[in-house]
Motif scaffolding. Structure first.
Motif, PDB file in Angstrom:
ATOM      1  N   LYS A 427      66.402 -30.633  18.345  1.00  0.00           N
ATOM      2  CA  LYS A 427      67.634 -30.367  17.608  1.00  0.00           C
ATOM      3  C   LYS A 427      68.070 -28.912  17.758  1.00  0.00           C
ATOM      4  CE  LYS A 427      70.099 -31.086  13.333  1.00  0.00           C
ATOM      5  NZ  LYS A 427      70.639 -29.741  13.230  1.00  0.00           N
ATOM      6  N   GLU A 428      67.094 -28.026  17.668  1.00  0.00           N
ATOM      7  CA  GLU A 428      67.372 -26.588  17.765  1.00  0.00           C
ATOM      8  C   GLU A 428      68.074 -26.273  19.106  1.00  0.00           C
ATOM      9  OE1 GLU A 428      63.585 -24.764  18.294  1.00  0.00           O
ATOM     10  OE2 GLU A 428      64.473 -22.879  18.993  1.00  0.00           O
ATOM     11  N   TYR A 429      67.596 -26.903  20.166  1.00  0.00           N
ATOM     12  CA  TYR A 429      68.204 -26.671  21.479  1.00  0.00           C
ATOM     13  C   TYR A 429      69.625 -27.241  21.518  1.00  0.00           C
ATOM     14  CZ  TYR A 429      63.331 -26.037  23.112  1.00  0.00           C
ATOM     15  OH  TYR A 429      62.046 -25.625  23.289  1.00  0.00           O
ATOM     16  N   CYS A 430      69.779 -28.431  20.953  1.00  0.00           N
ATOM     17  CA  CYS A 430      71.111 -29.054  20.951  1.00  0.00           C
ATOM     18  C   CYS A 430      72.107 -28.190  20.185  1.00  0.00           C
ATOM     19  CB  CYS A 430      71.070 -30.448  20.316  1.00  0.00           C
ATOM     20  SG  CYS A 430      70.166 -31.646  21.296  1.00  0.00           S
ATOM     21  N   ASP A 431      71.656 -27.634  19.060  1.00  0.00           N
ATOM     22  CA  ASP A 431      72.560 -26.807  18.253  1.00  0.00           C
ATOM     23  C   ASP A 431      73.016 -25.569  19.024  1.00  0.00           C
ATOM     24  OD1 ASP A 431      72.464 -28.586  16.182  1.00  0.00           O
ATOM     25  OD2 ASP A 431      70.878 -27.539  15.074  1.00  0.00           O
ATOM     26  N   ILE A 432      72.083 -24.940  19.727  1.00  0.00           N
ATOM     27  CA  ILE A 432      72.440 -23.756  20.526  1.00  0.00           C
ATOM     28  C   ILE A 432      73.420 -24.159  21.629  1.00  0.00           C
ATOM     29  CG2 ILE A 432      71.520 -22.051  22.169  1.00  0.00           C
ATOM     30  CD1 ILE A 432      68.879 -22.159  20.517  1.00  0.00           C
ATOM     31  N   LEU A 433      73.083 -25.258  22.287  1.00  0.00           N
ATOM     32  CA  LEU A 433      73.916 -25.721  23.399  1.00  0.00           C
ATOM     33  C   LEU A 433      75.334 -26.067  22.942  1.00  0.00           C
ATOM     34  CD1 LEU A 433      74.288 -26.539  26.321  1.00  0.00           C
ATOM     35  CD2 LEU A 433      73.195 -28.719  25.826  1.00  0.00           C
ATOM     36  N   ARG A 434      75.422 -26.727  21.796  1.00  0.00           N
ATOM     37  CA  ARG A 434      76.744 -27.095  21.263  1.00  0.00           C
ATOM     38  C   ARG A 434      77.625 -25.866  21.083  1.00  0.00           C
ATOM     39  NH1 ARG A 434      74.913 -32.090  18.868  1.00  0.00           N
ATOM     40  NH2 ARG A 434      73.286 -31.084  17.670  1.00  0.00           N
ATOM     41  N   SER A 465      64.013 -15.527  28.426  1.00  0.00           N
ATOM     42  CA  SER A 465      64.264 -14.414  29.318  1.00  0.00           C
ATOM     43  C   SER A 465      64.472 -13.185  28.449  1.00  0.00           C
ATOM     44  CB  SER A 465      65.512 -14.733  30.139  1.00  0.00           C
ATOM     45  OG  SER A 465      65.985 -13.575  30.760  1.00  0.00           O
ATOM     46  N   VAL A 466      64.175 -12.014  29.013  1.00  0.00           N
ATOM     47  CA  VAL A 466      64.233 -10.825  28.178  1.00  0.00           C
ATOM     48  C   VAL A 466      65.656 -10.270  28.088  1.00  0.00           C
ATOM     49  CG1 VAL A 466      63.746  -9.194  30.039  1.00  0.00           C
ATOM     50  CG2 VAL A 466      63.054  -8.642  27.703  1.00  0.00           C
ATOM     51  N   GLY A 467      65.951  -9.691  26.925  1.00  0.00           N
ATOM     52  CA  GLY A 467      67.231  -9.008  26.750  1.00  0.00           C
ATOM     53  C   GLY A 467      67.004  -7.794  25.866  1.00  0.00           C
ATOM     54  N   VAL A 468      68.010  -6.938  25.755  1.00  0.00           N
ATOM     55  CA  VAL A 468      67.900  -5.831  24.795  1.00  0.00           C
ATOM     56  C   VAL A 468      69.033  -5.928  23.803  1.00  0.00           C
ATOM     57  CG1 VAL A 468      66.636  -4.032  26.029  1.00  0.00           C
ATOM     58  CG2 VAL A 468      69.059  -4.344  26.486  1.00  0.00           C
ATOM     59  N   VAL A 469      68.673  -5.771  22.538  1.00  0.00           N
ATOM     60  CA  VAL A 469      69.696  -5.750  21.501  1.00  0.00           C
ATOM     61  C   VAL A 469      69.448  -4.472  20.717  1.00  0.00           C
ATOM     62  CG1 VAL A 469      70.672  -6.903  19.508  1.00  0.00           C
ATOM     63  CG2 VAL A 469      69.685  -8.254  21.358  1.00  0.00           C
ATOM     64  N   GLY A 470      70.399  -3.563  20.753  1.00  0.00           N
ATOM     65  CA  GLY A 470      70.168  -2.260  20.151  1.00  0.00           C
ATOM     66  C   GLY A 470      69.018  -1.615  20.915  1.00  0.00           C
ATOM     67  N   PRO A 514      72.489 -15.620  18.726  1.00  0.00           N
ATOM     68  CA  PRO A 514      71.340 -14.708  18.860  1.00  0.00           C
ATOM     69  C   PRO A 514      70.199 -15.308  19.677  1.00  0.00           C
ATOM     70  CG  PRO A 514      71.962 -15.012  16.540  1.00  0.00           C
ATOM     71  CD  PRO A 514      72.789 -15.959  17.335  1.00  0.00           C
ATOM     72  N   ASP A 515      70.140 -16.621  19.771  1.00  0.00           N
ATOM     73  CA  ASP A 515      69.037 -17.245  20.494  1.00  0.00           C
ATOM     74  C   ASP A 515      69.264 -17.322  21.996  1.00  0.00           C
ATOM     75  OD1 ASP A 515      67.346 -17.914  18.264  1.00  0.00           O
ATOM     76  OD2 ASP A 515      68.987 -19.252  17.665  1.00  0.00           O
ATOM     77  N   VAL A 516      70.335 -16.712  22.467  1.00  0.00           N
ATOM     78  CA  VAL A 516      70.589 -16.723  23.915  1.00  0.00           C
ATOM     79  C   VAL A 516      70.573 -15.287  24.428  1.00  0.00           C
ATOM     80  CG1 VAL A 516      72.233 -17.322  25.735  1.00  0.00           C
ATOM     81  CG2 VAL A 516      71.994 -18.813  23.737  1.00  0.00           C
ATOM     82  N   SER A 517      69.802 -15.043  25.484  1.00  0.00           N
ATOM     83  CA  SER A 517      69.739 -13.680  26.013  1.00  0.00           C
ATOM     84  C   SER A 517      70.318 -13.577  27.417  1.00  0.00           C
ATOM     85  CB  SER A 517      68.295 -13.207  26.051  1.00  0.00           C
ATOM     86  OG  SER A 517      67.566 -14.011  26.965  1.00  0.00           O
ATOM     87  N   ARG A 518      70.700 -14.689  27.979  1.00  0.00           N
ATOM     88  CA  ARG A 518      71.179 -14.626  29.369  1.00  0.00           C
ATOM     89  C   ARG A 518      72.068 -15.826  29.671  1.00  0.00           C
ATOM     90  NH1 ARG A 518      68.946 -11.254  33.277  1.00  0.00           N
ATOM     91  NH2 ARG A 518      67.450 -10.643  31.688  1.00  0.00           N
ATOM     92  N   VAL A 519      73.130 -15.572  30.454  1.00  0.00           N
ATOM     93  CA  VAL A 519      74.045 -16.641  30.834  1.00  0.00           C
ATOM     94  C   VAL A 519      74.190 -16.621  32.355  1.00  0.00           C
ATOM     95  CG1 VAL A 519      76.437 -17.461  30.691  1.00  0.00           C
ATOM     96  CG2 VAL A 519      75.324 -16.512  28.660  1.00  0.00           C
TER      97      VAL A 519
END
Ligand code: XMP
Length: 534
Positions: A427-434, A465-470, A514-519
């Protein structure tokens, strides 16, 4: 008022295996004339029953000159109605009447200019005007010119007796043949493709002026006819329809509602794998706005339960398909006295299954369509769109008052996000994807490119995947974006989206989720890739 008989004027399209055969039929329908595609070897009784006012031979992959070349049966010529042969269709007609066809030293694929050599009823006046796009017009030699699309290896090298050479190109001196007295015409080029700007006019000329067909095949007439025949078939019985949110079932719902009102019951299975707000939108459109009786089954949890731990694509499809049937049957069982099951089968589905029966392997697609007929229900089938192409279904939908946004929505696979979350579906993945998908689509619409691509969507990749926030590092999920251009979904080209647009989408997705770090953007064409990632 007497009902218009929308099948009163009709054309028979004989299929010799061209990839454009369906396009020919669509163009004839666009001219307001009903037509059907049949195998070229059609029997005499079948033709007499169909009673066409004209026949069109499609193109085909074979060579007219060879021994085993497919030829129409003689009874077609004996019908005495006008015939138009396109490409291969021209060549076999030329041979039949004593002309000669040879392999061309050079194949011709793509744009060509034909010069009109002598006037005939089919092409007279058609190349005289400069078209909207600056094509066509009179050449320096005083002959009218037509811009056309060619795709052939063989060519006619001598015209049969009784025919005049109506048009030529540099590499094909006999690019069109005509016999006005017998109503026989042949074109080496393809009038049915949009690359032949005057093509539709040529087809209209053939069906209206040469065959004498009337324009009866219009959305309003088609609806009137469908309503009358549904009422006659169904009487006072109750009808069940599975609503998916897709165009075909939506149009069936609107049509049946108009025909039989409260005798229609829809079941809408919300499998939890739909796009953002889709379930509510379906209910708003059909139940709230149109007053259709829709039973919504909120089965998201049940589907997720069945999908737990399942990562293999085919196993996921099976789980989704089986659960769908289970839920659908359960809901339908609450309805007493239902006798009919309505389905959104359309004409290409009918052609595909006919092709499968005759062993033609043109269609490679064998998708498991969620929404398969529950076999145990013993209902009679009602398929009011069986004669229609997709573009006709859409026109009908608009005429029936469905929102444009729904009617022109990109296709969405039956198993929904189940094939767009790679690996196990949670479900968590579906919610992000939606959310990601909704942002992508919103930006495409805002930029005015939604209608220019055939299908666009986001895919959830279960890798971090790694990302930087602040100042902090963040490990989060990856979203893939896919947009394709295609006519038939059998082959597709990745859409050349504007980079600024892609940047806007990617920024929004990473900032808002917030749960996505790369597109990433998918630059694979089909084949060898497929459209969905699975
Ligand atoms: P592929 O991924 O095979 O997809 O290139 C071709 C088209 O078919 C759609 N698709 C489906 N449609 N049920 C459907 O109704 C399905 O199970 C299904 N799987 C793929 C896909 O979205 C694309 O438009």
């Amino acid at each position: 008022m007497a009902m218009t008989d929308i099948h009163a004027s009709k054309i028979l399209v004989l299929d010799f295996g061209s990839q454009y055969t369906q396009l020919i039929a669509r163009r004839v329908r666009e001219a307001g004339v009903y037509c059907e595609i049949r195998d070229y070897a059609i029997g005499e009784a079948e033709v007499r029953e169909f009673a066409p006012q004209g026949v069109i031979f499609s193109g085909g992959p074979e060579s007219a000159g060879i021994e085993a070349a497919p030829n129409p049966p003689e009874h077609i010529y004996a019908l005495g109605v006008p015939i138009l042969g396109i490409c291969y269709g021209l060549q076999i007609m030329a041979e039949r009447f004593g002309g000669r066809v040879e392999a061309a030293d050079k194949s011709e694929f793509g744009f060509a200019r034909v010069a009109i050599e002598s006037p005939c009823r089919l092409l007279r006046g058609i190349g005289d005007q400069i078209g909207e796009h600056g094509e066509d017009g009179i050449g320096p030699d005083g002959k009218a010119r037509l811009d056309v699309w060619m795709s052939h290896g063989d060519k006619v090298v001598s015209a049969p007796a009784g025919f005049t050479v109506a048009a030529s190109t540099e590499s094909a001196p006999i690019a069109a043949l005509a016999d006005d007295d017998r109503g026989l015409y042949g074109l080496q080029f393809h009038p049915e493709v949009t690359h032949t700007p005057s093509g539709q006019r040529i087809i209209e000329r053939f069906v209206h002026e040469i065959c004498g067909c009337q324009s009866l095949w219009t959305p309003a007439n088609i609806i009137g006819d469908a309503i009358a025949s549904v009422r006659e078939k169904v009487g006072a019985d109750q009808v069940l329809l599975g609503l998916s949110g897709g165009v075909d079932s939506a149009v069936v719902a609107a049509l049946l509602h108009r025909a039989i009102g409260a005798q229609l019951w829809c079941v809408f299975v919300d499998n939890g794998l739909l796009r953002l707000n889709e379930g509510d939108e379906v209910m708003a459109t059909f139940a709230a706005n149109m007053g259709i009786q829709v039973i919504r089954a909120d089965a998201g949890e049940r589907f997720l339960e069945r999908l737990r731990g399942v990562a293999e694509p085919e196993a996921k499809r099976r789980a989704i398909g089986n659960t769908f049937i289970e839920v659908f049957e359960q809901e339908a069982a609450r309805l007493a006295d239902v006798r009919w099951l309505a389905q959104g089968t359309i004409y290409p589905d009918v052609i595909e299954s006919a092709d499968a029966r005759t062993g033609k392997a043109r269609v490679i697609k064998s998708h498991h369509n969620v929404g398969g007929l529950p076999e145990t229900m013993r209902l009679e089938l009602l398929e009011p769109l069986r004669e229609l192409f997709k573009d006709e279904v859409r026109k009908l939908g608009l005429e029936l008052g469905l929102p444009r946004k729904m009617v022109y929505r990109h296709p969405f696979p039956g198993p929904g996000l189940g094939v767009r979350v790679i690996g196990e579906v949670r479900k968590e993945y579906c919610d992000i994807l939606r959310l990601a998908d909704a942002i992508f689509i919103e930006e495409l619409r805002r930029a005015g490119v939604y209608d220019r691509v055939s299908q666009a969507f986001a895919v959830f990749l279960p890798v971090k995947s790694v990302g930087v926030v602040g100042d902090a590092r963040r490990y989060a999920w990856v979203i893939g974006l896919r947009a394709v251009e295609t006519v038939d979904f059998m082959t597709a080209r990745w859409a050349r989206l504007d980079v600024e647009l892609l940047e806007a989408v990617s920024n929004r997705i990473m900032n808002e989720i917030p749960d996505v770090s790369r597109v990433t953007y998918d630059v694979s064409s089909k084949p060898p890739a497929t459209i969905e990632w699975e």
